[in-house]
Design a protein around this motif. Structure first.
Motif, PDB file in Angstrom:
ATOM      1  N   ALA A 118       0.836  -1.210   0.000  1.00 52.48           N
ATOM      2  CA  ALA A 118       0.000   0.000   0.000  1.00 52.48           C
ATOM      3  C   ALA A 118       0.866   1.253   0.000  1.00 52.48           C
ATOM      4  N   LYS A 119       1.956   1.219   0.764  1.00 51.58           N
ATOM      5  CA  LYS A 119       2.858   2.383   0.809  1.00 51.58           C
ATOM      6  C   LYS A 119       3.497   2.622  -0.558  1.00 51.58           C
ATOM      7  N   LEU A 120       3.948   1.558  -1.221  1.00 51.78           N
ATOM      8  CA  LEU A 120       4.531   1.701  -2.555  1.00 51.78           C
ATOM      9  C   LEU A 120       3.506   2.234  -3.552  1.00 51.78           C
ATOM     10  N   ALA A 121       2.269   1.768  -3.462  1.00 56.52           N
ATOM     11  CA  ALA A 121       1.223   2.249  -4.377  1.00 56.52           C
ATOM     12  C   ALA A 121       0.945   3.735  -4.142  1.00 56.52           C
ATOM     13  N   ASP A 122       0.918   4.153  -2.875  1.00 55.97           N
ATOM     14  CA  ASP A 122       0.713   5.577  -2.564  1.00 55.97           C
ATOM     15  C   ASP A 122       1.853   6.432  -3.107  1.00 55.97           C
ATOM     16  N   GLU A 123       3.092   5.966  -2.921  1.00 52.86           N
ATOM     17  CA  GLU A 123       4.253   6.711  -3.426  1.00 52.86           C
ATOM     18  C   GLU A 123       4.210   6.812  -4.944  1.00 52.86           C
ATOM     19  N   LYS A 124       3.814   5.721  -5.599  1.00 52.31           N
ATOM     20  CA  LYS A 124       3.736   5.707  -7.060  1.00 52.31           C
ATOM     21  C   LYS A 124       2.668   6.695  -7.546  1.00 52.31           C
ATOM     22  N   GLY A 129       1.364  12.126  -9.877  1.00 54.47           N
ATOM     23  CA  GLY A 129       0.469  13.271  -9.758  1.00 54.47           C
ATOM     24  C   GLY A 129      -0.998  12.905  -9.746  1.00 54.47           C
ATOM     25  N   GLN A 130      -1.327  11.690  -9.371  1.00 54.44           N
ATOM     26  CA  GLN A 130      -2.718  11.260  -9.353  1.00 54.44           C
ATOM     27  C   GLN A 130      -3.308  11.337  -7.948  1.00 54.44           C
ATOM     28  N   LYS A 131      -3.080  12.418  -7.269  1.00 57.59           N
ATOM     29  CA  LYS A 131      -3.607  12.554  -5.910  1.00 57.59           C
ATOM     30  C   LYS A 131      -5.127  12.548  -5.940  1.00 57.59           C
ATOM     31  N   GLY A 132      -5.686  11.724  -5.057  1.00 60.19           N
ATOM     32  CA  GLY A 132      -7.134  11.667  -4.916  1.00 60.19           C
ATOM     33  C   GLY A 132      -7.856  10.973  -6.046  1.00 60.19           C
ATOM     34  N   MET A 133      -7.129  10.473  -7.026  1.00 59.15           N
ATOM     35  CA  MET A 133      -7.775   9.808  -8.153  1.00 59.15           C
ATOM     36  C   MET A 133      -7.543   8.307  -8.065  1.00 59.15           C
ATOM     37  N   GLU A 134      -8.023   7.713  -6.985  1.00 59.12           N
ATOM     38  CA  GLU A 134      -7.842   6.283  -6.801  1.00 59.12           C
ATOM     39  C   GLU A 134      -8.796   5.506  -7.692  1.00 59.12           C
ATOM     40  N   LYS A 135      -8.269   4.474  -8.280  1.00 58.90           N
ATOM     41  CA  LYS A 135      -9.078   3.612  -9.131  1.00 58.90           C
ATOM     42  C   LYS A 135      -9.823   2.622  -8.231  1.00 58.90           C
ATOM     43  N   LYS A 136     -11.115   2.481  -8.437  1.00 57.30           N
ATOM     44  CA  LYS A 136     -11.933   1.553  -7.656  1.00 57.30           C
ATOM     45  C   LYS A 136     -11.620   0.127  -8.115  1.00 57.30           C
ATOM     46  N   GLU A 137     -11.147  -0.683  -7.172  1.00 63.08           N
ATOM     47  CA  GLU A 137     -10.819  -2.063  -7.497  1.00 63.08           C
ATOM     48  C   GLU A 137     -12.041  -2.948  -7.299  1.00 63.08           C
ATOM     49  N   SER A 138     -12.182  -3.947  -8.152  1.00 65.14           N
ATOM     50  CA  SER A 138     -13.296  -4.886  -8.020  1.00 65.14           C
ATOM     51  C   SER A 138     -13.002  -5.857  -6.879  1.00 65.14           C
TER      52      SER A 138
END
Length: 187
Positions: A118-124, A129-138
């Motif tokens: 999760a930390k690596l995904a947040d850093e990536k 520059g995709q702050k706040g644009m999380e993709k909804k996972e199924s």
């Protein structure tokens, strides 16, 4: 006694006074390797009671929820199954632990792996520059990701304890229980 607000309880035929805000339990398993017996002066202060076998499905589920997993019902069922199969089919070795203690060890490791992923995904996300644009996972994606974390954790915690002859059978069992996951376990 404490649940129904009684002020006295009978243990082994003797009345015992209860304080509504106090409950002390000492869990002992003197047959477990590495445990020592309580000294006699402490044993005299405690009353023995019987315990039932722990909830091998409920305890892992609660632990997984606490570690941040979402697909806990399916994963805990599979984890308990794999440990049961290992207990039944792998060779007997005194250092093997396919009990609840071993399951909890795998879950602690899985929690660490999940947090690092999760930390690596947040850093990536922050770098791109995709702050706040999380993709909804199924639900299926979440299950597959968490399943892979659990398999990696089992490989990290169980495999180093296995004798060489048990490694192929362990890998076969893991592949059978987690067919959608990539299983790479090496000694």
């Amino acid at each position: 006694g404490l649940e129904v607000r009684q002020d006295k309880l009978s243990l082994l035929g003797r009345p015992v006074g209860l304080h509504p805000n106090v409950g002390i339990c000492v869990t002992r398993n003197p047959t477990y390797t590495g445990r020592s017996q309580l000294p006699d002066n402490l044993k005299q202060l405690l009353r023995g009671i019987a315990m039932v076998v722990p909830g091998y499905r409920d305890i892992p589920q609660v632990n997984m929820f606490g570690q941040g997993f979402k697909a806990v019902e399916k994963l805990s069922r599979k984890l308990v199954l794999i440990f049961s199969l290992c207990q039944d089919q792998l060779s007997y070795q005194s250092h093997y632990d396919f009990t609840l203690r071993g399951i909890k060890s795998v879950l602690r490791s899985a929690g660490r792996i999940k947090r690092s992923v999760a930390k690596l995904a947040d850093e990536k996300r922050q770098k791109s520059g995709q702050k706040g644009m999380e993709k909804k996972e199924s639900d299926k994606d979440i299950l597959l990701q968490e399943q892979q974390i659990l398999v990696k954790s089992m490989c990290n915690t169980v495999v180093p304890k296995l004798v060489l002859q048990d490694l192929p059978l362990f890998q076969t069992l893991v592949k059978a229980v987690f067919p959608e996951s990539k299983v790479v376990c090496v000694l």
